[in-house]
Design an enzyme around this catalytic site. Sequence first.
Site, PDB file in Angstrom:
ATOM      1  N   THR A   1       0.810  -1.227   0.000  1.00 26.11           N
ATOM      2  CA  THR A   1       0.000   0.000   0.000  1.00 26.11           C
ATOM      3  C   THR A   1       0.845   1.280   0.000  1.00 26.11           C
ATOM      4  O   THR A   1       0.316   2.370  -0.174  1.00 26.11           O
ATOM      5  CB  THR A   1      -0.923   0.053   1.242  1.00 26.11           C
ATOM      6  OG1 THR A   1      -0.103   0.119   2.406  1.00 26.11           O
ATOM      7  CG2 THR A   1      -1.834  -1.152   1.322  1.00 26.11           C
TER       8      THR A   1
ATOM      9  N   PRO B   1       3.012   2.828  -2.060  1.00 26.43           N
ATOM     10  CA  PRO B   1       2.942   3.808  -3.158  1.00 26.43           C
ATOM     11  C   PRO B   1       1.644   4.627  -3.114  1.00 26.43           C
ATOM     12  O   PRO B   1       1.652   5.825  -3.400  1.00 26.43           O
ATOM     13  CB  PRO B   1       2.996   2.933  -4.423  1.00 26.43           C
ATOM     14  CG  PRO B   1       3.634   1.665  -3.997  1.00 26.43           C
ATOM     15  CD  PRO B   1       3.252   1.466  -2.562  1.00 26.43           C
ATOM     16  N   THR B   2       0.550   3.987  -2.708  1.00 21.59           N
ATOM     17  CA  THR B   2      -0.725   4.713  -2.611  1.00 21.59           C
ATOM     18  C   THR B   2      -0.666   5.743  -1.488  1.00 21.59           C
ATOM     19  O   THR B   2      -1.139   6.876  -1.634  1.00 21.59           O
ATOM     20  CB  THR B   2      -1.884   3.716  -2.390  1.00 21.59           C
ATOM     21  OG1 THR B   2      -1.970   2.901  -3.560  1.00 21.59           O
ATOM     22  CG2 THR B   2      -3.208   4.413  -2.154  1.00 21.59           C
TER      23      THR B   2
ATOM     24  N   CYS C   1     -11.299   3.827 -43.770  1.00 24.68           N
ATOM     25  CA  CYS C   1     -10.653   5.059 -44.200  1.00 24.68           C
ATOM     26  C   CYS C   1      -9.437   4.765 -45.090  1.00 24.68           C
ATOM     27  O   CYS C   1      -9.602   4.541 -46.281  1.00 24.68           O
ATOM     28  CB  CYS C   1     -10.295   5.909 -42.981  1.00 24.68           C
ATOM     29  SG  CYS C   1     -10.008   7.618 -43.419  1.00 24.68           S
TER      30      CYS C   1
ATOM     31  N   GLY D   1      -8.008   2.114 -45.251  1.00 23.11           N
ATOM     32  CA  GLY D   1      -8.331   0.766 -45.719  1.00 23.11           C
ATOM     33  C   GLY D   1      -9.225   0.785 -46.954  1.00 23.11           C
ATOM     34  O   GLY D   1      -9.186  -0.126 -47.769  1.00 23.11           O
TER      35      GLY D   1
ATOM     36  N   HIS E   1     -15.052   6.494 -40.388  1.00 19.91           N
ATOM     37  CA  HIS E   1     -14.610   5.539 -39.349  1.00 19.91           C
ATOM     38  C   HIS E   1     -15.827   5.008 -38.596  1.00 19.91           C
ATOM     39  O   HIS E   1     -16.205   5.573 -37.559  1.00 19.91           O
ATOM     40  CB  HIS E   1     -13.663   6.238 -38.370  1.00 19.91           C
ATOM     41  CG  HIS E   1     -12.327   6.548 -38.953  1.00 19.91           C
ATOM     42  ND1 HIS E   1     -11.281   5.647 -38.912  1.00 19.91           N
ATOM     43  CD2 HIS E   1     -11.867   7.635 -39.592  1.00 19.91           C
ATOM     44  CE1 HIS E   1     -10.233   6.181 -39.512  1.00 19.91           C
ATOM     45  NE2 HIS E   1     -10.552   7.381 -39.932  1.00 19.91           N
TER      46      HIS E   1
ATOM     47  N   GLU F   1     -16.132   2.627 -36.692  1.00 19.42           N
ATOM     48  CA  GLU F   1     -15.804   2.136 -35.346  1.00 19.42           C
ATOM     49  C   GLU F   1     -16.082   3.177 -34.263  1.00 19.42           C
ATOM     50  O   GLU F   1     -16.303   2.830 -33.106  1.00 19.42           O
ATOM     51  CB  GLU F   1     -14.343   1.673 -35.280  1.00 19.42           C
ATOM     52  CG  GLU F   1     -13.266   2.761 -35.377  1.00 19.42           C
ATOM     53  CD  GLU F   1     -12.858   3.125 -36.806  1.00 19.42           C
ATOM     54  OE1 GLU F   1     -13.626   2.824 -37.747  1.00 19.42           O
ATOM     55  OE2 GLU F   1     -11.771   3.713 -36.975  1.00 19.42           O
TER      56      GLU F   1
HETATM   57  N1  GLN Z   1      -4.308   9.227 -44.652  1.00 19.10           N
HETATM   58  C1  GLN Z   1      -5.593   9.161 -45.226  1.00 19.10           C
HETATM   59  C2  GLN Z   1      -6.211  10.538 -45.423  1.00 19.10           C
HETATM   60  O1  GLN Z   1      -5.777  11.486 -44.850  1.00 19.10           O
HETATM   61  C3  GLN Z   1      -6.505   8.273 -44.403  1.00 19.10           C
HETATM   62  C4  GLN Z   1      -6.803   8.842 -43.065  1.00 19.10           C
HETATM   63  C5  GLN Z   1      -7.350   7.823 -42.087  1.00 19.10           C
HETATM   64  O2  GLN Z   1      -7.210   6.631 -42.288  1.00 19.10           O
HETATM   65  N2  GLN Z   1      -7.942   8.306 -41.021  1.00 19.10           N
HETATM   66  O3  GLN Z   1      -7.155  10.671 -46.162  1.00 19.10           O
END
Ligand code: GLN
Length: 542
Positions: free
Chosen positions: A188, A190-191, A386, A388, A514, A516
């Site tokens: 304990t 460090p805490t 993107c 990708g 994106h 995600e």
């Molecule tokens: N580099 C690419 C662009 O600027 C893709 C960007 C990204 O993948 N967020 O359009």
Amino acid sequence: MTRYIFVCGGVMSGVGKGVATASIGKILQAKGYRVSALKIDPYVNVDAGTMNPLEHGEVFVTDDGTECDQDIGHYERFLNRDFSTVNYLTTGRVYQSVINRERNLEYKGKCVEVVPHIPEEVISRIKKAGKKDKEDFVMVEIGGTVGEYQNMLFLEAARMMKLLYPRDVLIALVSYLPVPPKIGEMKTKPTQTAVRTINAAGIQPDLILARSEFPVDEPRKRKISISCNVRPEDVISAPDVDFIYQIPLNFEKEELGNKILKKFGLRPRKQDLKEWAKLVRTIRTVKKQVRIGIVGKYFETGDFALTDSYISVIEAIKHASWANRILPQITWLSAEKYEKDSRAVLELKGFDGIIVPGGFGERGVEGKIKAIEFCRKNKIPYLGLCFGLQLAVIEFARNVCKIKNATSSEFAKKGDFVIDVMPDQKALLEESRYGATMRLGAYKCKVIPGTIARKAYQKSLVSERHRHRYEVNNEYRERLENKGLVVSGENPERNLVEIVELRNHPFFLGTQFHPELKSRPLNPQPLFLEFMRACLSSRARA
Ligand code: GLN
């Protein structure tokens, strides 16, 4: 009236302060309160957009286009809300607005000083986060660790707020309790030292969240209590977990929500963690695995692999997997390996699906393109996010449309720019105006009927978040489409290509946005859901 809960870190970074902040928010939300969260990053950078992901982890993007810390992603995922620029501040942002005001004579001839003017600006921004949507609570996470020079001014703001509004401010310290293997005992000290350090800033924590490999036992709770000046019941055990969505439930086992409400003189309005608990049960019970490979470059740091750069991608994969009652097994694949050894790409046969996530610059590009070509030809489900999408279009242009020099102006000086800089971005780049100037945040996307995208979304118009400077060059669109590339999503205002896909393939789809960033544990992102479904059937076929 808004109450504020400051969350500071003790001992070391990386112990899950962001997730702890989001989890406390979650349990208060489940008790019927409106909860927002604010991340304070001690960096001088105005936002996270100019930082290399290997330095800082993923750059999260909100609907309003704020390039911020990945913790905002945790807040959105746990609280199932959309946040904005008011939920993020950095040293750079604070100084920038104080200096701008000084230049505009808004301090009326006063000497503008670091203290109190900087903490006062911090406080006014914290209050703004509370006011925006009439929040009951704002969770305020102070980045870094107490004792660091750079978060002193933020602790000063917390101290001042506690002095001004003693009944409306609570301070929680997320600390770490190591169990050194050779000693075999939870330590304990460090805490204790961390608490002394925060005491020196004039702050007494009301709660200590004791992060450790193991639960904290009663004797150690008492020891922390006596030496750190908190009641034993306010030392909350926060052991390591297998998956972060368990944490609100663990906190509730310690009745943390009611303890907090009581400190503010409040009562629970309801208790509603049912759906969340159901999700956690699902995660525990699913067994069937699918193998997902992520081909990237932002995870190799010396001898360690950091996955923080792709945290939203990983979470989106998980959300969509659990909803399909499968467990993703994620493997990091280095794009550069495929450049050095072209046979290395054969390893992709061992995966049920491949993702090429966002990226910038030339390093690893040719390796990613090889991986994409392999997925296209071998019918391995592919999702491009993107960068990708952009590389999938280059691959298709080169190998299917026979545009041999197809490339992007991001990383080539000459060639056929099937991916080119957006016209409005050109001027910005010429003037080196990089900060917060990409095409950022939420834009609409029209989804074309009869496509995988439409099947996934079940909607003709969606809104997704962006972060890019380059795009598919519409001059090549006809040639690409004639050879079978399907543009299944388009920005209605500017005709920008937003989604591409292939027919005669189990799942081959790329997005300029994106997806995600908008995936939530109880509300998985539709394209990820469809991708994971395809991975599952590809596994069944194997
Ligand atoms: N580099 C690419 C662009 O600027 C893709 C960007 C990204 O993948 N967020 O359009």
